[in-house]
Scaffold this motif. Sequence first.
Motif, PDB file in Angstrom:
ATOM      1  N   GLY A   1      21.978  -4.072  17.979  1.00  0.00           N
ATOM      2  CA  GLY A   1      23.141  -3.870  17.130  1.00  0.00           C
ATOM      3  C   GLY A   1      22.875  -3.699  15.661  1.00  0.00           C
ATOM      4  N   ARG A   2      21.758  -4.267  15.162  1.00  0.00           N
ATOM      5  CA  ARG A   2      21.527  -4.185  13.726  1.00  0.00           C
ATOM      6  C   ARG A   2      20.067  -3.913  13.333  1.00  0.00           C
ATOM      7  NH1 ARG A   2      23.310  -9.812  11.312  1.00  0.00           N
ATOM      8  NH2 ARG A   2      25.113  -9.381  12.649  1.00  0.00           N
TER       9      ARG A   2
ATOM     10  N   THR B   1      25.301  -6.176   9.211  1.00  0.00           N
ATOM     11  CA  THR B   1      26.241  -6.313  10.326  1.00  0.00           C
ATOM     12  C   THR B   1      25.852  -5.368  11.449  1.00  0.00           C
ATOM     13  OG1 THR B   1      27.710  -4.647   9.332  1.00  0.00           O
ATOM     14  CG2 THR B   1      28.154  -6.962   8.808  1.00  0.00           C
ATOM     15  N   ASP B   2      26.337  -5.663  12.643  1.00  0.00           N
ATOM     16  CA  ASP B   2      26.068  -4.797  13.788  1.00  0.00           C
ATOM     17  C   ASP B   2      26.801  -3.470  13.626  1.00  0.00           C
ATOM     18  OD1 ASP B   2      24.669  -6.875  14.790  1.00  0.00           O
ATOM     19  OD2 ASP B   2      26.070  -7.377  16.400  1.00  0.00           O
TER      20      ASP B   2
ATOM     21  N   THR C   1      27.641   0.268  16.061  1.00  0.00           N
ATOM     22  CA  THR C   1      27.663   0.786  17.434  1.00  0.00           C
ATOM     23  C   THR C   1      27.170   2.218  17.535  1.00  0.00           C
ATOM     24  OG1 THR C   1      29.977   1.442  17.144  1.00  0.00           O
ATOM     25  CG2 THR C   1      29.547  -0.737  18.117  1.00  0.00           C
TER      26      THR C   1
END
Length: 321
Positions: A270-271, A251-252, A254
């Motif tokens: 993001g990932r 999953t991404d 932050t």
Amino acid sequence: MSAVAAHEIGTENALEVRDLKKIYKGKGGVPDKEALKGISLDVPRGSFFALLGPNGAGKSTLINILAGLVNKSSGHARVCGFDIEKDMRAARRSLGVVPQELNLDAFFSAREVMEFQAGLYGVPKSARQTDEILAAMGLTDKADSYARTLSGGMRRRLLVAKAMVHQPEVLILDEPTAGVDIELRQQLWHHIRLLNEAGTTIILTTHYLEEAEELCDQIAIINHGEVVACEPTEKLLSKLDAKTITLVLETDITEIPDCLARFNPSLKLGRHLTIDYKPSEVGISQILSEVSAGGLSIVDLTTHEPDLEDAFLQMTSSKKK
């Protein structure tokens, strides 16, 4: 020592260079240029040896000295045991040079190019192997074609054939694949490998570093007229204490988890998490354990090993003056 005596002694090295220097005298107030600053290196017999360096490093000067086109300022060099000055003729007979420039007579056929070159080296007609060499280089069907009608790749192969007319023990290839397309490049390397497997020592200069890494068993890097490295390819690459691992997360995210901060990773899209590390200090298992401790799930990973380009840039950039 006579040329015969030198050859009888034999040597494990096809090329021996000791403290070779070349200074070009300046004119009109221009300071002298020290092209070679005491170069020493050995090229083992039967090896596939790369001589690398940026433009102006001194590679061409070294080759031209060995070929008798440029006079050295000081130092010594032997080709197959023959001193390039004391046993000049024997040294030059032991050496074949394939230049970067396509220096072929446009009005000679491939066979005539070969025969003329053989005559220059004093090879008796009964001892010439023109057709055999052309066949080995895949040029039999072009033997009677004018050089000007040959494609770039075929001209490169003819240059190699031309350099082999006197059956030298050492073949120097100066940027042999410059301007040659991928297919013809592969064909050329196929023939060069066969020559090497038959016992010919190959010395290669090239800016295609991936070629040198794939083909050569030993590499010398010259920069500013000095040898900055001369080692077997694998040993040279093993000195680069650096690896990169790229992780694709499930999953991404932050922000980087605190447990990974010390690795100074970079985050993209993001990932995609990329970490540069030194294997001598950190193991990949340790990195993966920290990733797991940070609550991250991995769906894919790739690693990048340092290559010859990395070694080349590291060793030449550190010697800038």
